[in-house]
Design an enzyme around this catalytic site. Structure first.
Site, PDB file in Angstrom:
ATOM      1  N   ASP A  22      -4.408  12.333  -5.549  1.00 41.30           N
ATOM      2  CA  ASP A  22      -3.590  11.113  -5.577  1.00 41.30           C
ATOM      3  C   ASP A  22      -3.813  10.250  -4.339  1.00 41.30           C
ATOM      4  O   ASP A  22      -4.009   9.035  -4.438  1.00 41.30           O
ATOM      5  CB  ASP A  22      -2.100  11.468  -5.690  1.00 41.30           C
ATOM      6  CG  ASP A  22      -1.734  12.023  -7.057  1.00 41.30           C
ATOM      7  OD1 ASP A  22      -2.644  12.286  -7.852  1.00 41.30           O
ATOM      8  OD2 ASP A  22      -0.528  12.194  -7.324  1.00 41.30           O
TER       9      ASP A  22
ATOM     10  N   SER B 284       4.344   9.017  -4.582  1.00 40.32           N
ATOM     11  CA  SER B 284       4.367   9.737  -3.297  1.00 40.32           C
ATOM     12  C   SER B 284       3.077   9.485  -2.519  1.00 40.32           C
ATOM     13  O   SER B 284       3.103   9.303  -1.302  1.00 40.32           O
ATOM     14  CB  SER B 284       4.581  11.232  -3.506  1.00 40.32           C
ATOM     15  OG  SER B 284       3.527  11.792  -4.261  1.00 40.32           O
TER      16      SER B 284
HETATM   17  N1  LIG Z   1       8.632   3.750  -2.295  1.00 36.39           N
HETATM   18  C1  LIG Z   1       8.960   4.921  -1.766  1.00 36.39           C
HETATM   19  N2  LIG Z   1       9.730   4.963  -0.663  1.00 36.39           N
HETATM   20  C2  LIG Z   1      10.055   6.130  -0.094  1.00 36.39           C
HETATM   21  N3  LIG Z   1       9.674   7.350  -0.578  1.00 36.39           N
HETATM   22  C3  LIG Z   1       8.921   7.372  -1.674  1.00 36.39           C
HETATM   23  C4  LIG Z   1       8.531   6.172  -2.327  1.00 36.39           C
HETATM   24  N4  LIG Z   1       7.789   6.516  -3.400  1.00 36.39           N
HETATM   25  C5  LIG Z   1       7.728   7.867  -3.404  1.00 36.39           C
HETATM   26  N5  LIG Z   1       8.402   8.394  -2.389  1.00 36.39           N
HETATM   27  C6  LIG Z   1       8.541   9.840  -2.071  1.00 36.39           C
HETATM   28  O1  LIG Z   1       7.827  10.566  -3.062  1.00 36.39           O
HETATM   29  C7  LIG Z   1       8.719  11.389  -3.852  1.00 36.39           C
HETATM   30  C8  LIG Z   1       8.276  11.406  -5.308  1.00 36.39           C
HETATM   31  O2  LIG Z   1       7.062  12.095  -5.364  1.00 36.39           O
HETATM   32  P1  LIG Z   1       6.580  12.914  -6.622  1.00 36.39           P
HETATM   33  O3  LIG Z   1       7.612  13.898  -7.044  1.00 36.39           O
HETATM   34  O4  LIG Z   1       5.260  13.435  -6.268  1.00 36.39           O
HETATM   35  O5  LIG Z   1       6.475  11.842  -7.769  1.00 36.39           O
HETATM   36  P2  LIG Z   1       5.292  10.787  -8.079  1.00 36.39           P
HETATM   37  O6  LIG Z   1       4.725  11.243  -9.390  1.00 36.39           O
HETATM   38  O7  LIG Z   1       5.953   9.471  -8.222  1.00 36.39           O
HETATM   39  O8  LIG Z   1       4.297  10.874  -6.985  1.00 36.39           O
HETATM   40  C9  LIG Z   1      10.083  10.768  -3.644  1.00 36.39           C
HETATM   41  O9  LIG Z   1      11.106  11.725  -3.821  1.00 36.39           O
HETATM   42  C10 LIG Z   1      10.000  10.270  -2.190  1.00 36.39           C
HETATM   43  O10 LIG Z   1      10.202  11.329  -1.280  1.00 36.39           O
HETATM   44  C1  LIG Z   2       0.094  17.785 -10.797  1.00 37.92           C
HETATM   45  C2  LIG Z   2      -0.873  17.123  -9.819  1.00 37.92           C
HETATM   46  O1  LIG Z   2      -2.212  17.392 -10.276  1.00 37.92           O
HETATM   47  C3  LIG Z   2      -0.701  15.599  -9.811  1.00 37.92           C
HETATM   48  C4  LIG Z   2       0.669  15.143  -9.437  1.00 37.92           C
HETATM   49  O2  LIG Z   2       0.805  13.734  -9.549  1.00 37.92           O
HETATM   50  P1  LIG Z   2       2.227  13.035  -9.458  1.00 37.92           P
HETATM   51  O3  LIG Z   2       2.849  13.372  -8.141  1.00 37.92           O
HETATM   52  O4  LIG Z   2       3.056  13.545 -10.597  1.00 37.92           O
HETATM   53  O5  LIG Z   2       1.959  11.556  -9.577  1.00 37.92           O
HETATM   54  C5  LIG Z   2      -0.672  17.725  -8.437  1.00 37.92           C
HETATM   55  C6  LIG Z   2      -1.808  17.470  -7.449  1.00 37.92           C
HETATM   56  O6  LIG Z   2      -2.943  17.172  -7.863  1.00 37.92           O
HETATM   57  O7  LIG Z   2      -1.551  17.637  -6.261  1.00 37.92           O
HETATM   58 MG   LIG Z   3       3.384  12.619  -6.228  1.00 37.92          MG
END
Ligand SMILES: Nc1ncnc2c1ncn2[C@@H]1O[C@H](COP(=O)(O)OP(=O)(O)O)[C@@H](O)[C@H]1O
Ligand SMILES: C[C@@](O)(CCOP(=O)(O)O)CC(=O)O
Ligand SMILES: [Mg+2]
Length: 399
Positions: free
Chosen positions: A194, A142
């Site tokens: 992040d 994200s």
């Molecule tokens: N390549 C991408 N294209 C579009 N949206 C994305 C992409 N990668 C991540 N996202 C957005 O970020 C969300 C995932 O975020 P999150 O739950 O924080 O997981 P992560 O740990 O991968 O950050 C997806 O549901 C989408 O909305």
């Molecule tokens: C759980 C947390 O510490 C990290 C989240 O990372 P991810 O979206 O799971 O890659 C949330 C944050 O720092 O905003």
């Molecule tokens: Mg994320």
């Protein structure tokens, strides 16, 4: 107007996820796995969006998208989110309960509403993102997406051009601040670690609102990342920890403090003169264990993550969940004395569970921009080989 590629890495949190949301220190580094965006103007006043990782392809008339009037502090984002605008955009994209697509589209359009200039408005633009990161697995997809969006829209609309007088550090800060807004759309209440790691690259110790401290020495560490493929959303995991915290503050706060001390101990280990490498790695592994235990106590582990720990510990390796937990990825420390045969066995055992193992570099560059001399089509951008963007291009990073 030129065609741009933007790019930014995912991240791995070594210590301090969740606690960092409460103002504690966390330790993280950028990954070799990255996302790549294409942005270029069109001539038909449309925004053509293609996000293959969340299976979203949409086209909007640019003049139909709600816009934000000039705000105080321009061009830096306002402190608080414009919730009315968010509501309008949620209705506008009309993706209902398709959370991943909807959040990705709203995050893009939220930044668009603030940053689009009249010049771009008269043209429209293509916006495409493809990523080598697993989505929703704890590796900061994200944030990587958010940094690509912020860099692309700032660059397209001239906020990063020489005429603005911003030096590289100020440009990087502008990108990071806007990426944080996009993360807020996706996560609700992100700590900012992040997007900061994704913008800056390298390895850092991060505490909300404080100066980022680089963590030297970290690049030499080796990790195996295991994606359990159990889906989860960061927003949900963060909200669950919040509920536990609010219910039992006197129980949860000392746990968050303890997690804070893990990052401090990690820093001590790295800065201790005369500590030999094998002792350093043993201590680091012990901290990995303790941090996982505390995260499990906060309720963010998952049977699949415990399975990774069980398998790796049988071979003498230490693992912990990384990112928000509840599924997603675990990291396993590969000490220098671990043989390639042991790594192969552990990978085989993990893959037999249906997990995906990844060995990727840590501590590489942050957000980058590439200006193309020729326009490209969306189809061409999507057709490139996975390795094309890193191997054949001259990127400019904010360093
Ligand atoms: N390549 C991408 N294209 C579009 N949206 C994305 C992409 N990668 C991540 N996202 C957005 O970020 C969300 C995932 O975020 P999150 O739950 O924080 O997981 P992560 O740990 O991968 O950050 C997806 O549901 C989408 O909305
Ligand atoms: C759980 C947390 O510490 C990290 C989240 O990372 P991810 O979206 O799971 O890659 C949330 C944050 O720092 O905003
Ligand atoms: Mg994320």
């Amino acid at each position: 107007m030129p065609t741009y590629f933007t790019s930014s890495p995912g991240k791995v949190i070594l210590f301090g996820e969740h606690a960092v949301v409460y103002g504690k220190v966390a330790t993280a580094g950028s990954l070799g796995l990255r996302s790549y965006a294409l942005v270029q103007t069109r001539e038909d006043k449309k925004i053509e969006v293609n996000l293959p990782n969340v299976q979203l392809a949409r086209s909007w008339n640019i003049n139909d998208v709600p816009r934000q009037a000039r705000w105080e502090g321009y061009p830096y984002p306002p402190q608080s989110m414009n919730t009315d605008l968010l509501d309008q955009l949620t209705k506008f994209v009309d993706l209902g309960n398709q959370t991943n697509r909807s959040q990705a589209a709203i995050a893009l359009l939220y930044l668009h509403s603030f940053l689009t200039t009249d010049e771009t408005l008269a043209l429209g633009y293509d916006f495409v993102v493809r990523s080598n990161l697993p989505v929703g697995a704890g590796l900061g997809s994200s944030a990587s997406y958010s940094v690509c969006v912020a860099t692309a829209l700032l660059q397209l609309n001239g906020y990063l051009s020489a005429g603005t007088g911003l030096d590289v550090a100020a440009q990087r800060d502008l990108v990071n601040q806007w990426a944080f807004q996009a993360e807020r759309v996706i996560h609700g209440n992100p700590s900012g670690i992040d997007n900061t790691v994704s913008t800056l690259g390298g390895a850092v110790m991060f505490k909300k609102g404080e100066k980022i401290e680089p963590l030297p020495g970290f690049q030499s560490l080796r990790f195996l990342l295991t994606n359990t493929r159990v889906p989860r959303e960061t927003q949900v995991q963060v909200a669950n920890v919040r509920k536990l915290h609010d219910k039992f503050p006197t129980v949860v706060n000392p746990m968050l403090d303890a997690i804070n001390e893990i990052s401090n101990s990690c820093k001590d280990i790295f800065s201790q003169d005369g500590l030999d490498r094998s002792h350093l790695l043993t201590r680091f592994g012990e901290l990995v264990d303790v941090n996982h235990g505390l995260l499990a106590a906060l309720g963010v582990s998952h049977p699949s993550l415990e399975k990774v720990r069980e398998i790796s510990s049988k071979l003498g390796l230490k693992s912990k969940l990384t990112g928000a937990g509840g599924g997603g990825c675990a990291l396993t420390l590969i000490r220098d004395d671990v043989t390639p045969e042991t790594v192969a066995v552990v990978k085989q055992l993990l893959e037999a569970e249906g997990f995906q193992c990844m060995e990727t570099s840590v501590g590489g560059p942050g957000a980058g921009i590439l200006t193309l001399t020729h326009p490209t089509t969306i189809a061409e951008f999507l057709a490139h080989d996975k390795t094309y963007f890193d191997t054949t291009q001259n990127w400019t990073y904010f360093v």
